[in-house]
Design a protein around this motif. Structure first.
Motif, PDB file in Angstrom:
ATOM      1  N   UNK A   1       0.808  -1.217   0.000  1.00 53.35           N
ATOM      2  CA  UNK A   1       0.000   0.000   0.000  1.00 53.35           C
ATOM      3  C   UNK A   1       0.838   1.263   0.000  1.00 53.35           C
ATOM      4  N   UNK A   2       2.092   1.184   0.447  1.00 49.08           N
ATOM      5  CA  UNK A   2       2.939   2.378   0.448  1.00 49.08           C
ATOM      6  C   UNK A   2       3.741   2.493  -0.851  1.00 49.08           C
ATOM      7  N   UNK A   3       3.505   1.553  -1.787  1.00 50.64           N
ATOM      8  CA  UNK A   3       4.212   1.540  -3.073  1.00 50.64           C
ATOM      9  C   UNK A   3       5.722   1.649  -2.866  1.00 50.64           C
ATOM     10  N   UNK A   4       6.305   0.684  -2.161  1.00 51.17           N
ATOM     11  CA  UNK A   4       7.720   0.792  -1.810  1.00 51.17           C
ATOM     12  C   UNK A   4       8.644   0.518  -2.990  1.00 51.17           C
ATOM     13  N   UNK A   5       9.803   1.165  -2.954  1.00 52.14           N
ATOM     14  CA  UNK A   5      10.852   0.883  -3.935  1.00 52.14           C
ATOM     15  C   UNK A   5      11.670  -0.324  -3.517  1.00 52.14           C
ATOM     16  N   UNK A   6      11.559  -0.698  -2.242  1.00 54.19           N
ATOM     17  CA  UNK A   6      12.304  -1.842  -1.741  1.00 54.19           C
ATOM     18  C   UNK A   6      11.786  -2.251  -0.380  1.00 54.19           C
TER      19      UNK A   6
ATOM     20  N   UNK B   1      25.051   1.408   0.293  1.00 54.61           N
ATOM     21  CA  UNK B   1      25.182   1.906  -1.077  1.00 54.61           C
ATOM     22  C   UNK B   1      24.829   0.809  -2.085  1.00 54.61           C
ATOM     23  N   UNK B   2      25.239  -0.415  -1.780  1.00 49.73           N
ATOM     24  CA  UNK B   2      24.933  -1.534  -2.668  1.00 49.73           C
ATOM     25  C   UNK B   2      23.423  -1.724  -2.782  1.00 49.73           C
ATOM     26  N   UNK B   3      22.726  -1.574  -1.668  1.00 51.06           N
ATOM     27  CA  UNK B   3      21.270  -1.714  -1.707  1.00 51.06           C
ATOM     28  C   UNK B   3      20.641  -0.566  -2.487  1.00 51.06           C
ATOM     29  N   UNK B   4      21.149   0.641  -2.288  1.00 53.79           N
ATOM     30  CA  UNK B   4      20.643   1.792  -3.041  1.00 53.79           C
ATOM     31  C   UNK B   4      20.798   1.547  -4.535  1.00 53.79           C
ATOM     32  N   UNK B   5      21.959   1.053  -4.958  1.00 53.15           N
ATOM     33  CA  UNK B   5      22.199   0.776  -6.375  1.00 53.15           C
ATOM     34  C   UNK B   5      21.239  -0.297  -6.885  1.00 53.15           C
ATOM     35  N   UNK B   6      20.979  -1.310  -6.052  1.00 50.45           N
ATOM     36  CA  UNK B   6      20.064  -2.379  -6.447  1.00 50.45           C
ATOM     37  C   UNK B   6      18.655  -1.830  -6.669  1.00 50.45           C
ATOM     38  N   UNK B   7      18.218  -0.940  -5.787  1.00 48.60           N
ATOM     39  CA  UNK B   7      16.892  -0.344  -5.924  1.00 48.60           C
ATOM     40  C   UNK B   7      16.819   0.545  -7.166  1.00 48.60           C
ATOM     41  N   UNK B   8      17.856   1.364  -7.387  1.00 48.71           N
ATOM     42  CA  UNK B   8      17.868   2.239  -8.563  1.00 48.71           C
ATOM     43  C   UNK B   8      17.838   1.428  -9.852  1.00 48.71           C
ATOM     44  N   UNK B   9      18.568   0.317  -9.877  1.00 53.04           N
ATOM     45  CA  UNK B   9      18.567  -0.554 -11.054  1.00 53.04           C
ATOM     46  C   UNK B   9      17.176  -1.135 -11.293  1.00 53.04           C
ATOM     47  N   UNK B  10      16.520  -1.531 -10.218  1.00 46.99           N
ATOM     48  CA  UNK B  10      15.172  -2.080 -10.336  1.00 46.99           C
ATOM     49  C   UNK B  10      14.182  -1.020 -10.829  1.00 46.99           C
ATOM     50  N   UNK B  11      14.297   0.193 -10.296  1.00 45.26           N
ATOM     51  CA  UNK B  11      13.412   1.271 -10.735  1.00 45.26           C
ATOM     52  C   UNK B  11      13.640   1.608 -12.200  1.00 45.26           C
ATOM     53  N   UNK B  12      14.906   1.556 -12.620  1.00 50.32           N
ATOM     54  CA  UNK B  12      15.236   1.833 -14.021  1.00 50.32           C
ATOM     55  C   UNK B  12      14.616   0.803 -14.952  1.00 50.32           C
ATOM     56  N   UNK B  13      14.649  -0.468 -14.538  1.00 52.24           N
ATOM     57  CA  UNK B  13      14.054  -1.522 -15.354  1.00 52.24           C
ATOM     58  C   UNK B  13      12.546  -1.375 -15.444  1.00 52.24           C
ATOM     59  N   UNK B  14      11.925  -0.978 -14.328  1.00 46.09           N
ATOM     60  CA  UNK B  14      10.481  -0.769 -14.337  1.00 46.09           C
ATOM     61  C   UNK B  14      10.116   0.373 -15.270  1.00 46.09           C
ATOM     62  N   UNK B  15      10.933   1.437 -15.240  1.00 42.75           N
ATOM     63  CA  UNK B  15      10.675   2.587 -16.105  1.00 42.75           C
ATOM     64  C   UNK B  15      10.812   2.219 -17.565  1.00 42.75           C
ATOM     65  N   UNK B  16      11.772   1.359 -17.878  1.00 41.09           N
ATOM     66  CA  UNK B  16      12.008   0.968 -19.267  1.00 41.09           C
ATOM     67  C   UNK B  16      10.845   0.132 -19.799  1.00 41.09           C
ATOM     68  N   UNK B  17      10.182  -0.625 -18.874  1.00 37.93           N
ATOM     69  CA  UNK B  17       9.088  -1.481 -19.310  1.00 37.93           C
ATOM     70  C   UNK B  17       7.719  -0.820 -19.157  1.00 37.93           C
ATOM     71  N   UNK B  18       7.707   0.411 -18.659  1.00 33.37           N
ATOM     72  CA  UNK B  18       6.419   1.103 -18.451  1.00 33.37           C
ATOM     73  C   UNK B  18       5.805   1.525 -19.781  1.00 33.37           C
TER      74      UNK B  18
END
Length: 388
Positions: free
Chosen positions: A225-230, A371-388
């Protein structure tokens, strides 16, 4: 600032479930307390240790002999109270010698009702735990020290052990707390509070996460419900085998492809979510000087740890997740006893470590993991954006 209780010489006794007794002096509150007796090897950071919710249900022994000289202050606490069930030290400081101190450690223990004992041979207790394993114990101080030895031992043996206990509800927030991101926000982060430390929230905020600290009873529907990035699982006390609901929540998130990072208890629950089992260590890892090998780099990190359970997984090579989450590898290994110190999923965006990368009161070798987790989340968000 007074230290009167250090000089009144009230008696106290530590009783272990094997019948061993150690007589000393009362320290902190008077009365009786029970818990699993464990030792921590840190030579500093006693306030961070005591206020770490992961120590709930445990009587903490400091192997460093001199404790309390820097007192206690409001800034260094990892939570709003002392969580340790009891406290064991050899030589409590008679004075407080730090300009940041607000009160003495003895006063803080008394204020939170923490029963302790001093003036005993802490090295002897540590050696017994190392040889025979962590065990239940009780501290009886003040008038309670006069209770008969047979009655004290009976009470200790009737106290609950740590195996099979779920303590998350005792230490978690009861309602959601939101901490804003520091700097540019990259997304909301669902953080399940299983006994989190304040410095963990700070480190996540510094990476651009708006931290939604959620009660341990949260459902996956409430997480979504909070639409989390991770998703993040914190450290915490208790036996991971007694946390089935948290495992089910995590499995649902992993199936949805939500990036995941877990530390300490969160590592053990990640292991269970992957289909692995956990087991109780003989005496655990507690302190700020635990060496860990990062297998991907060959680098040795000195880490802060506090855990009595571990994940059972093959150290070498990759293996298939028994729960169907693809390939997994052990990413980090403890160099003292080859215990699994980290897991990395190769086919889903998820990893975890057994130690504390925030390491308040300890080394900062592993802080890069945020930082590694931040990069993992950013990569995931980027993939979602590419498939939107």
């Amino acid at each position: 600032m007074t230290l009167t209780s250090l000089f009144d010489h009230d008696p106290a006794v530590l009783v272990l479930e094997d019948g061993t007794r150690y007589e000393g002096r009362a320290y902190g509150a008077r009365g009786t307390t029970f818990g699993e007796v464990v030792f921590t090897t840190g030579m500093s950071g006693y306030q961070e240790t005591l206020t770490d919710p992961s120590y709930a249900g445990q009587i903490v022994l400091q192997t460093s002999p001199h404790i309390g000289n820097t007192g206690v202050n409001a800034e260094d606490a990892e939570s709003h109270r002392i969580w340790a069930a009891g406290y064991i030290v050899r030589d409590p400081s008679r004075v407080v010698s730090n300009w940041r101190a607000d009160e003495s450690l003895d006063e803080a223990l008394e204020a939170d009702g923490i029963v302790g004992i001093s003036a005993i041979d802490t090295r002897a207790v540590t050696r017994r735990i190392r040889s025979d394993g962590s065990m239940r114990g009780g501290v009886f101080s003040g008038a309670d020290a006069a209770i008969s030895a047979d009655e004290q031992l009976r009470a200790v043996r009737e106290a609950p052990g740590m195996a099979g206990r779920n303590l998350s509800a005792e230490v978690s927030v009861t309602s959601t707390r939101i901490t804003p991101a520091i700097g540019d926000k990259i997304g909301s982060l669902a953080v399940v509070d299983l006994g989190i430390k304040a410095s963990t929230v700070t480190n996540l905020g510094r990476r651009g996460f708006e931290v939604h600290l959620l009660p341990q009873s949260v459902t996956y529907a409430e997480v979504k419900a909070i639409d989390p990035a991770g998703l993040f699982f914190s450290n915490g006390p208790g036996d991971p085998s007694a946390s089935d609901a948290h495992v089910e929540l995590l499995q649902a998130a992993l199936k949805d492809g939500l990036p995941y990072f877990g530390i300490c208890f969160g590592n053990q629950l990640f292991g269970r979510a992957l289909g692995l089992t956990t087991y109780k260590l003989p005496f655990g890892h507690r302190g700020i000087n635990q060496p860990v090998l990062d297998k991907s780099t060959g680098r040795v990190e000195i880490t802060a740890q506090n855990h009595g359970f571990a994940v059972d997984a093959p150290i070498e090579g990759t293996f298939d997740s028994p729960a169907g989450f693809g390939r997994v590898e052990v990413s980090h290994v403890g160099l003292n006893d080859s215990v699994v110190e980290g897991l990395n999923a190769l086919d889903i965006p998820a990893f975890s470590v057994q130690y504390h990368p925030e390491a308040a009161g300890g080394p900062n070798d592993a802080n890069y993991l945020f930082d590694r987790f931040r990069d993992l989340v950013l990569e995931s968000l980027s993939k979602k954006g590419a498939h939107a």
